[in-house]
Write a protein that holds these residues in place. Sequence first.
Motif, PDB file in Angstrom:
ATOM      1  N   SER A  96      -5.705  -9.481   1.460  1.00 20.77           N
ATOM      2  CA  SER A  96      -5.057  -9.293   2.751  1.00 20.77           C
ATOM      3  C   SER A  96      -4.293 -10.533   3.199  1.00 20.77           C
ATOM      4  N   PRO A 112      -3.052  -6.904  10.097  1.00 19.07           N
ATOM      5  CA  PRO A 112      -2.656  -5.492  10.080  1.00 19.07           C
ATOM      6  C   PRO A 112      -3.872  -4.577   9.966  1.00 19.07           C
ATOM      7  N   ALA A 113      -3.656  -3.301  10.155  1.00 15.19           N
ATOM      8  CA  ALA A 113      -4.752  -2.328  10.139  1.00 15.19           C
ATOM      9  C   ALA A 113      -5.523  -2.356   8.822  1.00 15.19           C
ATOM     10  N   ASP A 114      -4.824  -2.601   7.709  1.00 16.02           N
ATOM     11  CA  ASP A 114      -5.499  -2.605   6.404  1.00 16.02           C
ATOM     12  C   ASP A 114      -6.604  -3.654   6.338  1.00 16.02           C
ATOM     13  N   TRP A 116      -8.561  -4.642   8.807  1.00 18.51           N
ATOM     14  CA  TRP A 116      -9.726  -4.127   9.530  1.00 18.51           C
ATOM     15  C   TRP A 116     -10.304  -2.896   8.848  1.00 18.51           C
ATOM     16  N   ARG A 117      -9.446  -2.092   8.254  1.00 17.74           N
ATOM     17  CA  ARG A 117      -9.923  -0.911   7.536  1.00 17.74           C
ATOM     18  C   ARG A 117     -10.776  -1.322   6.339  1.00 17.74           C
ATOM     19  N   ALA A 128      -9.291   0.535  13.302  1.00 14.06           N
ATOM     20  CA  ALA A 128      -8.320  -0.336  12.635  1.00 14.06           C
ATOM     21  C   ALA A 128      -6.941  -0.189  13.243  1.00 14.06           C
ATOM     22  N   GLU A 129      -6.560   1.012  13.596  1.00 15.79           N
ATOM     23  CA  GLU A 129      -5.251   1.235  14.207  1.00 15.79           C
ATOM     24  C   GLU A 129      -5.160   0.547  15.561  1.00 15.79           C
ATOM     25  N   ASP A 132      -4.649  -3.146  14.937  1.00 18.17           N
ATOM     26  CA  ASP A 132      -3.443  -3.477  14.181  1.00 18.17           C
ATOM     27  C   ASP A 132      -2.512  -4.402  14.975  1.00 18.17           C
ATOM     28  N   ASP A 133      -2.217  -5.567  14.395  1.00 17.23           N
ATOM     29  CA  ASP A 133      -1.268  -6.521  14.966  1.00 17.23           C
ATOM     30  C   ASP A 133      -1.672  -7.019  16.354  1.00 17.23           C
TER      31      ASP A 133
END
Length: 243
Positions: A96, A112-114, A116-117, A128-129, A132-133
């Motif tokens: 990441s 980014p969401a990835d 946290w996902r 995660a969304e 995001d950011d």
Amino acid sequence: MTAFPPAARTRRAACAGMLGAALAVSLVACGGDPDAGTNGVGKLSAQEIETQARKAVDGAHAVRVAGTLVSKGGSYKLDMQLTSNGGTGSVTSKNSTFELLRIDDALYVKAPADFWRQADGEGGATAAEKLDDKYVKVPKGDPAYDQFRGFTDMTALLDGLLGLRGSLDKGDHTKVAGVRAIQITGSAGSRLDVSLKGTPYPLRLERAGDAGELRLADWNKQFALTAPSKNDTVDYGRQLPKT
């Protein structure tokens, strides 16, 4: 054999002398003093150069560190602006990329969401969304706090990186981003390029054992550290992922 008059012989001798002088000047220019016009550090021993570089680092209050760092925890690509009370920039690990911001003890991570996902698994997609950011404040008691802070701590990061282990030798005259430098090497294999212009700051570090290469620039260049707004800050509510 034609005999030249005295005046002609004088002119020929003068021309030969001028040609010899020009040749001598040319040879001096090609192979002259490589430290001419510098801060003079290149004339010192390797140990003295390291000492001068250390003094320069100790007196600095800001720097930009960019490059690759390989450690037991993995490989990281850094681009950090650091100052005595914090830092800001980006870190890319194997899985990441995330941004860090620290002002005194207040530490934030923005990803980014990835990112946290990856920590929450597929079941954490909704959270995660939302993250995001956004800036997520890292609690001091969180196990990830010290790891993230380490990337933003100018003193700790430079102290850990710039020590050349073993005996020192003086290497070649080099250039780093167009700046003339002198290289010193440690017996363990690390190489450090020290500026020959102005203050003898370290400009590039090649770590031993293919453990990465870092560029150091913008020494003492001022930059702002601004806390994120409340609208851009969210709580994670659980233990943050480690990189």
